[in-house]
Design a protein around this motif. Structure first.
Motif, mmCIF file in Angstrom:
data_model
loop_
_atom_site.group_PDB
_atom_site.id
_atom_site.type_symbol
_atom_site.label_atom_id
_atom_site.label_comp_id
_atom_site.label_asym_id
_atom_site.label_seq_id
_atom_site.Cartn_x
_atom_site.Cartn_y
_atom_site.Cartn_z
ATOM 1 N N ILE A 107 0.816 -1.212 0.000
ATOM 2 C CA ILE A 107 0.000 0.000 0.000
ATOM 3 C C ILE A 107 0.851 1.264 0.000
ATOM 4 O O ILE A 107 0.563 2.223 -0.732
ATOM 5 N N LEU A 108 1.892 1.308 0.831
ATOM 6 C CA LEU A 108 2.718 2.504 0.910
ATOM 7 C C LEU A 108 3.369 2.816 -0.426
ATOM 8 O O LEU A 108 3.391 3.978 -0.866
ATOM 9 N N GLU A 109 3.914 1.805 -1.097
ATOM 10 C CA GLU A 109 4.537 2.022 -2.406
ATOM 11 C C GLU A 109 3.518 2.531 -3.419
ATOM 12 O O GLU A 109 3.802 3.435 -4.209
ATOM 13 N N ALA A 110 2.322 1.941 -3.398
ATOM 14 C CA ALA A 110 1.267 2.380 -4.311
ATOM 15 C C ALA A 110 0.897 3.830 -4.043
ATOM 16 O O ALA A 110 0.693 4.625 -4.978
ATOM 17 N N ASN A 111 0.826 4.186 -2.754
ATOM 18 C CA ASN A 111 0.473 5.562 -2.381
ATOM 19 C C ASN A 111 1.515 6.550 -2.895
ATOM 20 O O ASN A 111 1.186 7.628 -3.396
ATOM 21 N N ARG A 112 2.788 6.194 -2.784
ATOM 22 C CA ARG A 112 3.851 7.073 -3.262
ATOM 23 C C ARG A 112 3.770 7.285 -4.770
ATOM 24 O O ARG A 112 3.961 8.398 -5.267
ATOM 25 N N VAL A 113 3.500 6.207 -5.505
ATOM 26 C CA VAL A 113 3.375 6.337 -6.960
ATOM 27 C C VAL A 113 2.174 7.200 -7.320
ATOM 28 O O VAL A 113 2.257 8.092 -8.174
ATOM 29 N N LEU A 114 1.036 6.970 -6.645
ATOM 30 C CA LEU A 114 -0.174 7.738 -6.935
ATOM 31 C C LEU A 114 0.017 9.217 -6.632
ATOM 32 O O LEU A 114 -0.508 10.080 -7.340
ATOM 33 N N ASP A 115 0.766 9.533 -5.564
ATOM 34 C CA ASP A 115 1.039 10.937 -5.256
ATOM 35 C C ASP A 115 1.781 11.616 -6.401
ATOM 36 O O ASP A 115 1.598 12.807 -6.673
ATOM 37 N N LYS A 116 2.630 10.853 -7.098
ATOM 38 C CA LYS A 116 3.430 11.420 -8.188
ATOM 39 C C LYS A 116 2.635 11.557 -9.481
ATOM 40 O O LYS A 116 2.886 12.480 -10.269
ATOM 41 N N VAL A 117 1.697 10.637 -9.720
ATOM 42 C CA VAL A 117 1.029 10.614 -11.029
ATOM 43 C C VAL A 117 -0.377 11.201 -11.005
ATOM 44 O O VAL A 117 -1.040 11.227 -12.037
ATOM 45 N N SER A 118 -0.844 11.675 -9.860
ATOM 46 C CA SER A 118 -2.182 12.242 -9.767
ATOM 47 C C SER A 118 -2.139 13.760 -9.904
ATOM 48 O O SER A 118 -1.101 14.393 -9.687
ATOM 49 N N ILE A 119 -3.282 14.337 -10.237
ATOM 50 C CA ILE A 119 -3.383 15.779 -10.418
ATOM 51 C C ILE A 119 -3.265 16.514 -9.078
ATOM 52 O O ILE A 119 -2.732 17.607 -9.000
ATOM 53 N N SER A 120 -3.775 15.898 -7.998
ATOM 54 C CA SER A 120 -3.753 16.519 -6.684
ATOM 55 C C SER A 120 -3.654 15.434 -5.622
ATOM 56 O O SER A 120 -3.893 14.251 -5.893
ATOM 57 N N LEU A 121 -3.314 15.846 -4.401
ATOM 58 C CA LEU A 121 -3.273 14.903 -3.288
ATOM 59 C C LEU A 121 -4.649 14.309 -3.042
ATOM 60 O O LEU A 121 -4.780 13.124 -2.718
ATOM 61 N N GLN A 122 -5.685 15.132 -3.200
ATOM 62 C CA GLN A 122 -7.054 14.661 -3.012
ATOM 63 C C GLN A 122 -7.388 13.545 -4.003
ATOM 64 O O GLN A 122 -7.965 12.517 -3.637
ATOM 65 N N GLU A 123 -6.998 13.742 -5.266
ATOM 66 C CA GLU A 123 -7.258 12.712 -6.264
ATOM 67 C C GLU A 123 -6.465 11.447 -5.955
ATOM 68 O O GLU A 123 -6.961 10.328 -6.116
ATOM 69 N N SER A 124 -5.219 11.618 -5.493
ATOM 70 C CA SER A 124 -4.394 10.465 -5.146
ATOM 71 C C SER A 124 -5.053 9.621 -4.058
ATOM 72 O O SER A 124 -5.104 8.391 -4.156
ATOM 73 N N GLN A 125 -5.591 10.285 -3.019
ATOM 74 C CA GLN A 125 -6.257 9.565 -1.936
ATOM 75 C C GLN A 125 -7.507 8.846 -2.439
ATOM 76 O O GLN A 125 -7.795 7.711 -2.046
ATOM 77 N N GLN A 126 -8.243 9.529 -3.319
ATOM 78 C CA GLN A 126 -9.459 8.918 -3.863
ATOM 79 C C GLN A 126 -9.115 7.699 -4.727
ATOM 80 O O GLN A 126 -9.766 6.652 -4.628
ATOM 81 N N ARG A 127 -8.097 7.834 -5.566
ATOM 82 C CA ARG A 127 -7.702 6.713 -6.417
ATOM 83 C C ARG A 127 -7.251 5.523 -5.581
ATOM 84 O O ARG A 127 -7.603 4.380 -5.877
ATOM 85 N N LEU A 128 -6.469 5.789 -4.531
ATOM 86 C CA LEU A 128 -6.000 4.699 -3.675
ATOM 87 C C LEU A 128 -7.165 3.997 -3.004
ATOM 88 O O LEU A 128 -7.211 2.756 -2.944
ATOM 89 N N ALA A 129 -8.140 4.769 -2.511
ATOM 90 C CA ALA A 129 -9.308 4.164 -1.874
ATOM 91 C C ALA A 129 -10.103 3.311 -2.856
ATOM 92 O O ALA A 129 -10.543 2.203 -2.535
#
Length: 517
Positions: free
Chosen positions: A224-246
């Motif tokens: 999960i942590l690795e996925a979260n780090r990647v999503l933070d880099k490839v998402s438009i915003s932190l909010q979108e990153s959290q939503q995508r991870l969920a």
């Protein structure tokens, strides 16, 4: 009991999206664009083989003295060979990851290019085609799956069209290679044309080292942590990153509130094929029909016949100089490559459905005009210059219309419509259908135009393309702007062109408001 999907929505404070749609000018994430670009370079391998064989086969026929039947088999057999790669790539990419599957694709193509370049006879050359074919099968699947999984919803259409961009670039490289080595002795020219394919494959292996792994694959492994780090880099915003991870957690069977860095991997889906074919839900059945139909009609429209046998078509149209024929094929490659950029620009602005309907309609008209001009040329005892001009123009129009919709859509649409649990295997099914249909077209083209004339062959392709337009009109809903985990919701009602098809219902991606979506 708490609904995980509702909790997922609460994470981003998302508004009810029924009143909002995808943005006209979506924001970009440069890191995601870079990742999509690197992944899509795997498609250069497929494109290069298609382009280079159109010219190399002319010299192979002279060198080995083979018949037209063997030419058809040599050209088209790689599509059948690629089925082995496509069939294995889904399961292997779920096992070792998307990145290393790309490296595997490059390795197969590298050794295939070496074998083809040093082939001493027809059988040896066919073995090299087999090895390279497995590599193109891997590349065709993994480039689209990885790009779809790394891309933000707001630009996913643009980024997942990159594999088709690089296929066209590969085709153009193949045409240029043909022209560059055509003046060498016959026994050397085709060897250089095929052997130079080691360069893009070696380059791809190096590129893979700089790419992050797919966040969706990381979640499936419990990382999960690795996925979260990647999503933070490839998402438009932190909010979108959290939503995508969920959303990914829910799709993978992990509760969205789990915050551990590493969790036990979800139990692998052992009944994927049963869910796809034996007991599909209405939505999955609709998705499967749409994906299979898309891949079938893309190839049944005869595009590989046009690209691979363009020298023969130009010769039939009255162009006799070998250098002029090869220059004309380079023009085809340039037009095809430039046209795909139009789709890349428009696909997230006007949507998938308008582009594919326009593309298929234009292709049907172009093929009809090409068939008519070729029929006139064949039935005339004199050189009909205007018909030759129409023939050349309609070939260029055909590849242009293909590239603005039908070409990139197999990557964009089929990689985004399957739910996570079925994605890799579902995309592999589409690619298998694609490669089988391509093999039928390329391995029968010469025999077909001898049986019903070359004009008759293109009339047949035009008719199939017209049927394809009706299929897309009835079956394809719009998916623009939705998160991958939400796309399944617009399917389930075949032959319905209601709000679902216009993307007016269901949850859209959340990237910090409409402007980010």
């Amino acid at each position: 009991m708490t609904d995980p999907a509702k909790e997922s929505s609460a994470i981003s404070g998302e508004k009810t999206p029924a009143d909002s749609g995808p943005p006209i000018n979506p924001k970009r994430n440069n890191y995601a664009i870079a990742c999509a670009t690197m992944a899509s370079m795997a498609s250069v391998l497929l494109g290069y083989d298609v382009g280079v064989m159109s010219g190399a086969v002319i010299f192979i026929k002279k060198d080995f003295g083979i018949s037209d039947v063997k030419v058809e088999i040599l050209v088209g057999i790689i599509s059948l060979y690629s089925i082995f790669g496509a069939a294995a790539a889904g399961r292997i990419s779920d096992w070792i990851g998307r990145r290393y599957t790309m490296a595997l694709a490059a390795g197969f193509f590298f050794f295939g290019a070496v074998l083809m370049g040093f082939a001493t006879n027809y059988s040896f050359l066919m073995f090299g085609r087999f090895v390279a074919g497995v590599g193109t099968g891997f590349a065709g699947l993994i480039a689209s799956v990885y790009t779809a999984e790394i891309s933000p919803a707001s630009t996913r259409g643009c980024l997942t069209s990159f594999p088709e961009v690089f296929i066209n670039f590969g085709i153009l490289l193949g045409y240029v290679s043909n022209l560059a080595f055509s003046n060498l002795p016959t026994h050397l020219s085709w060897r250089f044309m095929l052997g130079i394919g080691i360069i893009p494959s070696a380059f791809l292996v190096i590129i893979v080292l700089a790419m992050p792994e797919s966040p969706r694959w990381l979640v499936m492994q419990g990382r999960i942590l690795e996925a979260n780090r990647v999503l933070d880099k490839v998402s438009i915003s932190l909010q979108e990153s959290q939503q995508r991870l969920a959303d990914i957690k829910i799709a993978a069977g992990i509760h969205p509130n789990v915050t551990d860095d590493v969790v036990p991997p979800p139990q692998p889906q052992k009944l994927v094929w049963r869910e796809l074919f034996l007991h599909p839900t209405p939505a999955v059945r609709h998705i499967l029909i749409a994906a299979i139909g898309l891949h079938f009609f893309q190839q049944a429209s005869g595009i590989d016949g046009v690209v691979l046998y363009s020298p023969r078509i130009f010769e039939k149209a009255g162009i006799t100089s070998s250098s002029h024929i090869l220059l004309a094929t380079v023009a085809v490659g340039i037009v095809k490559t430039c046209s795909i950029l139009i789709a890349t620009f428009l696909i997230d602005r006007i949507g998938r459905r308008p582009l594919i309907l326009t593309s298929v309609a234009g292709k049907a008209v172009s093929l009809t005009m090409l068939a008519t001009s070729l029929t006139i040329i064949n039935n005339s005892h004199e050189k009909v210059k205007w018909a030759i001009v129409v023939c050349i123009a309609t070939i260029l129009a055909d590849v242009a219309f293909f590239s603005i919709g039908l070409g990139p859509m197999v990557f964009v649409y089929s990689s985004e419509i399957f739910p996570l649990r079925l994605r890799a295997q579902g995309v592999s099914v589409g690619i298998i259908v694609n490669r089988i249909t391509s093999a039928v077209v390329t391995m029968t083209f010469l025999s077909l135009y001898r049986a019903i004339t070359i004009g008759g062959a293109f009339f047949l392709y035009a008719g199939i393309t017209a049927v394809g337009w009706l299929f897309f009109y009835l079956v394809f809903p719009e998916t623009r702007g939705r998160n991958l985990e939400d796309v399944e919701g617009v399917f389930g009602n075949i032959m319905c062109r209601s709000k679902k098809n216009r993307g007016g219902s269901g949850r859209m991606s959340s990237g910090g408001g409409a402007s980010n979506n």
